[in-house]
Design a protein around this motif. Structure first.
Motif, PDB file in Angstrom:
ATOM      1  N   GLU A  57      -3.380   5.698   0.408  1.00 35.29           N
ATOM      2  CA  GLU A  57      -4.504   5.139   1.179  1.00 35.29           C
ATOM      3  C   GLU A  57      -5.385   6.195   1.843  1.00 35.29           C
ATOM      4  OE1 GLU A  57      -4.497   1.763   0.893  1.00 35.29           O
ATOM      5  OE2 GLU A  57      -2.703   2.183  -0.298  1.00 35.29           O
ATOM      6  N   ARG A  98      -9.877   0.203   5.449  1.00 35.57           N
ATOM      7  CA  ARG A  98      -9.369   0.812   4.220  1.00 35.57           C
ATOM      8  C   ARG A  98     -10.567   1.239   3.370  1.00 35.57           C
ATOM      9  NH1 ARG A  98      -5.929  -2.224  -0.603  1.00 35.57           N
ATOM     10  NH2 ARG A  98      -4.485  -0.536  -1.068  1.00 35.57           N
ATOM     11  N   TRP A 146       0.827  -1.205   0.000  1.00 34.53           N
ATOM     12  CA  TRP A 146       0.000   0.000   0.000  1.00 34.53           C
ATOM     13  C   TRP A 146       0.853   1.243   0.000  1.00 34.53           C
ATOM     14  CZ3 TRP A 146      -4.213  -1.053   4.363  1.00 34.53           C
ATOM     15  CH2 TRP A 146      -4.907  -2.233   4.040  1.00 34.53           C
ATOM     16  N   HIS A 186      -8.259   3.855  -2.151  1.00 33.31           N
ATOM     17  CA  HIS A 186      -6.825   3.830  -2.448  1.00 33.31           C
ATOM     18  C   HIS A 186      -6.555   4.090  -3.909  1.00 33.31           C
ATOM     19  CE1 HIS A 186      -6.967  -0.253  -4.243  1.00 33.31           C
ATOM     20  NE2 HIS A 186      -7.840  -0.521  -3.303  1.00 33.31           N
TER      21      HIS A 186
END
Ligand code: ZN
Ligand code: ZN
Ligand code: FE
Length: 756
Positions: A523, A534, A520, A537
């Protein structure tokens, strides 16, 4: 006459070894109070007797007039039985144990000490180790607690009669100043050549050093937390030679200027720069370069900014005054090794770089680099937190029952300890892939535990199994807690802002392992200290060649081109980019590559597409140069570029494809790359506003936290903050911890401390 009262006051914070007891002694006497003051395991204890208004004044002035190095966290007060007595005295310390803040920061030479070293009639005239209760080394000199001379690196120096009487006299500025010294009894300078042969001692060592620097020589100079490599910053050849010998090709060097006047000839200094530059912490301050300065172009190639700092030890002051020109003062190491701080190690490692070594016989107990601060419209932001900041504590939002240690990330590593109501994060340690950095990591962890009386019960680490810090944790017998990288970033930002309600955390950085096994780095999280989800993204692409892609930004450009170009266009643009582009395309076709949503890697891609940089020699270089390029546009509007967004499996995906297309069209049309770099930044700011507003509304959250190394980019962090604030959101940013991975250990500790 009003009735007398006796009160017991307890002062906690950094109050030992900073001249607090003499300060209380003077204050109580001036208020006509009787009683005593002493140090104990919790800080400073005062019993004072007198009229209640005077007692009130005492409490008030303890806060407002405390010595420069003191940091008062709290004062409690209770009324007790009268005792009487005619004096106010300083009593012997009781049962010291471990205080919450046993040691203060290393701080810059104070004005009183400076005037002493300038005064030919003073016994400390030109003495490079002059210090007092208000200044000098602390954290780097203390081996153990309590903070007392036998437990410091000054233990081997017996004070002469005059120094001892200063040390014993509560009316003296050097009362209980543990590093107290003079030319008669204290440390002294030694200059040797690169073979280790002694060339000169004391003042002659200093004058020879100055002469050699003016001749363009490279000198290793022992300081507070380690060695510097120094060279005349106005001498192109000398700076070039230093780059070659050190194996450091593009990364900017910091410059120490004799005074602020000199600083102003090199940089455009705003009030905030001056404030940071002259603070007792004395960090390196990054400021915009002034045109036509005398500084060598090799000091900070391709950048419109320069890192400046002012002298912070008597030795620096004497040297810079004598030499009269700015000096490059860079860490005494080879490329990315940790700085040398032990004399033998310095001789071994630096003799190939330095022509001479200016050392002294006061040992450094623990290494501590210079701190680096960037001043933005949001205030000062730390890029590297070390000397002058460590070991200041940060209050936890909620006390913890357990003793916690956290081991940070892999690059820009720091460690942290936490217990009761506070946490302490270490000085910058460095990149753990080097063995010597790993040793430094273990020493620092041990040092912090010792100073703060932490007996580790829980160890917090990153989820990445290949981080050396994670491996270290897995080999201990302690209870382990693994924390996701970007959650740690956001938690660090929440911690320093003392915020505990859920936030939308925007975490943009290079790479960090996600909970789904991908890497990642672009984010949007719904997070608090207890957990995260999450929400959105950046669109994922392969990271061609894994870690190679980090060093070679052009690989990321190929990864994105493959996403949206026809075979013909790919061929045209790919071969423009790099004649090995086909290798990368087939690598991605044949072998599955790691997948990433990293924002840092998108910056790399754009930097490569705009021909800013295809290969880097230091971390973040492509993004830093891309920001520098965008600044050249200076507000001129470029083409409007935009991201797409779509939903996938309940998450919002930010797709840069239309932005990248627009960028290439602009390039084809011959638009200046500075304009396109600015447009790219603007598109990202717009994206932040769009996505964050949508998520904040949907999840009924009114606070946003910005963290991760990408937010070292001021164009991005300042505008994102302002735009979000304009739309009614509260925005938390970093001020006392770095947004980069140097903040990870603090975030890890905050999350562990929150667990019941
Ligand atoms: Zn001083
Ligand atoms: Zn002395
Ligand atoms: Fe990170």
């Amino acid at each position: 006459m009003s009735a007398l009262q006796r009160r017991r006051l307890r002062v906690s914070g950094t109050v030992q070894g900073v001249g607090f007891r003499p300060f209380v002694f003077h204050l109580a006497n001036s208020l006509g109070l009787t009683g005593f003051v002493l140090n104990d395991s919790q800080g400073v204890l005062i019993e004072a007797e007198g009229p209640p208004p005077a007692l009130e004044l005492l409490k008030e002035r303890l806060l407002t007039e405390a010595p420069v190095l003191a940091r008062v966290d709290s004062i409690s007060s209770e009324t007790i039985t009268l005792v009487g007595g005619g004096t106010f005295e300083i009593r012997q310390s009781q049962d010291l144990g471990t205080a919450a803040s046993p040691v203060s920061i290393d701080s810059a030479t104070c004005p009183e000490c400076l005037s002493e070293i300038d005064d030919p009639t003073n016994r400390r005239f030109r003495y490079p180790f002059t210090n007092c209760t208000n200044c000098g080394p602390r954290y780097t000199m203390v081996k153990s607690v309590p903070y007392d001379r036998p437990y410091t690196t000054m233990a081997g120096f017996k004070m002469c009669q005059q120094c001892q009487s200063e040390y014993d006299d509560p009316y003296d500025r050097r009362f209980h100043a543990q590093p107290n010294a003079c030319p008669l009894c204290g440390p002294h300078l030694q200059l040797s050549d690169s073979n280790g042969s002694l060339l000169a001692e004391r003042d002659e060592a200093l004058s020879k050093t100055v002469g050699a620097l003016l001749d363009g020589r490279i000198i290793a100079i022992k300081g507070i937390g380690g060695y510097h490599l120094a060279v005349d910053a106005t001498n192109d050849e000398a700076v070039h030679l230093l780059r070659t010998r050190k194996g450091r090709f593009d990364k900017p060097f910091a410059v120490m200027v004799p005074d602020l006047k000199w600083g102003r000839t090199l940089c455009d200094l705003a009030e905030d720069h001056v404030k940071e530059l002259s603070s007792i912490r004395r960090p390196i301050v990054i400021a915009p370069r002034a045109p036509n300065s005398v500084i060598s172009e090799e000091v900070a190639p391709a950048l419109g900014e320069l890192g400046l700092f002012l002298p912070y030890t008597p030795l620096h002051h004497l040297m810079l005054k004598d030499i009269g020109v700015p000096l490059v003062m860079t860490s005494g190491n080879l490329s990315d090794d940790p700085i040398a701080f032990e004399d033998q190690d310095a001789r071994t490692r630096l003799s190939g770089v330095a022509d001479m070594i200016l050392s002294h016989n006061r040992p450094i107990h623990i290494r501590c680099d210079d701190s680096v601060v960037k001043v933005t419209n949001l205030g000062p932001q730390l890029l590297r937190r070390a000397r002058g900041y460590t070991p200041e504590i940060i209050r936890l939002s909620r006390p913890t029952q357990r003793h916690i240690v956290s081991v940070g990330a892999e690059l820009k590593n720091t460690v942290a300890v936490a217990k009761e109501g506070f946490m302490v994060t270490s000085q910058h340690i460095g990149d753990l892939e080097h063995l010597s950095t790993y040793q430094s990591f273990m020493l620092t962890l041990d040092h912090l535990c010792r100073l703060y009386g932490v007996r580790p019960e829980v160890m917090v680490h990153d989820l990445h199994p290949e981080y050396i810090s994670t491996k270290f944790a897995s080999e201990t017998d302690l209870e382990l807690l693994g924390v996701q990288h970007h959650h740690s970033h956001i938690a660090a930002c929440m911690l320093e802002n003392n915020h505990t309600e859920p936030v939308i955390g925007i975490a943009f950085d290079g790479l960090g392992l996600g909970t789904d096994g991908t890497l990642w780095g672009g984010e949007w999280l719904l997070a608090d200290l207890g957990g995260f989800e999450r929400l959105a993204h950046l669109k994922e692409v392969p990271l061609p060649g894994g870690s190679k892609a980090i060093k070679e930004p052009w690989r990321m450009a190929v990864a994105w081109l493959v996403e949206f170009c026809s075979p013909d266009e790919l061929d045209r643009r790919g071969s423009e980019l790099n004649n090995r582009y086909n290798e990368i395309v087939s690598l991605m076709e044949k072998t599955p590559q790691p997948i990433t949503s990293s924002m840092g890697r998108l910056f790399d891609c754009v930097a490569a597409l705009l021909n800013v940089r295809s290969y880097i020699t230091y971390e973040g270089q492509a993004a830093i140069e891309l920001e520098a390029l965008a600044r050249i546009a200076n507000g001129t509007q470029g083409p409007q570029l935009r991201f797409d967004s779509f939903e996938k499996a309940g998450q919002l995906i930010a797709d840069p494809t239309p932005m990248l297309r627009g960028l290439l069209e602009g390039k084809d049309a011959g638009l200046p790359s500075s304009l396109l770099a600015a447009s790219f930044h603007q598109s990202l700011i717009n994206l932040n506003v769009e996505i964050t507003l949508e998520l904040a509304q949907k999840h009924n959250v009114d606070t946003v936290a910005l963290s991760g190394g990408v937010f070292q980019n001021t164009l991005l962090s300042v505008s994102t903050t302002k735009e979000l604030q304009t739309r009614g959101l509260r925005v938390l940013t970093h001020k006392i911890l770095p947004p980069n991975d140097g903040g990870i250990s603090a975030g890890q500790a905050a999350i562990a401390a929150w667990e019941r």
